[in-house]
Write a protein that holds these residues in place. Structure first.
Motif: not given
Length: 285
Positions: A41-57
């Motif tokens: 689930p922690g990685e899906l925040r970076y990879t799945l469009e339905s729960r996407l978060h943007v790393l500032p870098s």
């Protein structure tokens, strides 16, 4: 001299329109090693469009255009051989969380040219704003080997003292053999990161990883390990690139908690922890 410091600093800013969407964000995250394990689930925040978060870098590649290192070489007063160029460091200040989808204006200018003796050090500042106001500001510091020695200002030389005591957390992050080949699809097509012949002409045994890939991998490690995976807590992030990373190596990321900041040091495990990122600080809420 190929670098005309006065002309470069006096030149009018360059303004470009940029835009990005979920696919760009996902590609960037995959390029810095996100998605392992793929169902975490922690990685899906970076990879799945339905729960996407943007790393500032992600801001360093948003819009898919030339990165700061390449963009600086197209500025007035700068005419140098790409094989002599190295990314020396990066500072990012986030004014608001980076949206998953956006359109903005990026304004870039060279704010300083310093004489480091054997090299020139350029600082390219890019300020990005959308219809709601400022989004982020980043400074790319670029070394151009063989272009110093003209008697110019050396610039600031003071460095922060290294963190004291044992780190609060230490993690390892593997760099895939094809990491640079994947990361370059975000926009940095410098052949130094893919072409063995070009890498040798630049003084390296083989292609090296993008400094900004190491930069992104490190920020992700800090966010995931000490900031509860909350990308919106990051306020600024600065690092100096002390040495290159080769695809296939392993990063050892050491972190020290502070008051509103995390100090970080990154080494290459296979080279006796040779420092690759130093003077690194993530400021956060």
């Amino acid at each position: 001299m190929p670098i005309d410091a006065a002309k470069a600093v006096a030149a009018a800013p360059r303004t470009d329109g940029i835009s990005w969407g979920p696919t760009d964000v996902q590609l960037y995250h995959l390029g810095i090693g996100a998605g392992v394990p793929a169902t975490d689930p922690g990685e899906l925040r970076y990879t799945l469009e339905s729960r996407l978060h943007v790393l500032p870098s992600f801001a360093t590649v948003a819009g898919g255009g030339a990165p700061g290192v390449i963009r600086a070489l197209s500025m007035p007063g700068v005419e140098v051989d790409l094989a002599r160029v190295l990314h020396g460091g990066q500072t990012l200040t986030v004014h608001r969380p980076v949206p998953v989808r956006g359109a903005a204006t990026a304004t870039s200018r060279i704010t300083a040219v310093h004489d480091k003796g054997e090299a020139a050090l350029l600082t390219l500042r890019t300020e990005v704003a959308d219809a709601d106001g400022p989004l982020w500001t980043d400074d790319a510091r670029i070394f151009v080997r063989g272009e110093g020695g003209w008697g110019g200002d050396r610039g600031p030389s003071a460095r922060p003292a290294p963190p004291a005591g044992a780190p609060d957390r230490t993690v390892r992050r593997p760099v895939r053999e094809d990491q640079a080949l994947l990361y370059r699809l975000t926009g940095d097509r410098n052949p130094l990161h893919a072409d063995p012949g070009f890498a040798r002409s630049a003084g390296f045994d083989r292609p090296v990883l993008h400094g900004l890939c190491t930069y992104g991998m490190t920020l992700k490690a800090v966010v995931d390990t000490l900031l509860g995976g909350d990308v919106t807590r990051v306020r600024s992030y600065t690092a100096r690139f002390a040495s290159v990373v080769y695809p296939g190596e392993t990063l050892r990321v050491r972190m020290w908690r502070g008051d509103g900041a995390v100090r970080v040091a990154v080494g290459a495990v296979e080279r006796d922890d040779a420092p690759v990122l130093v003077d690194t600080v993530v400021e956060h809420t």
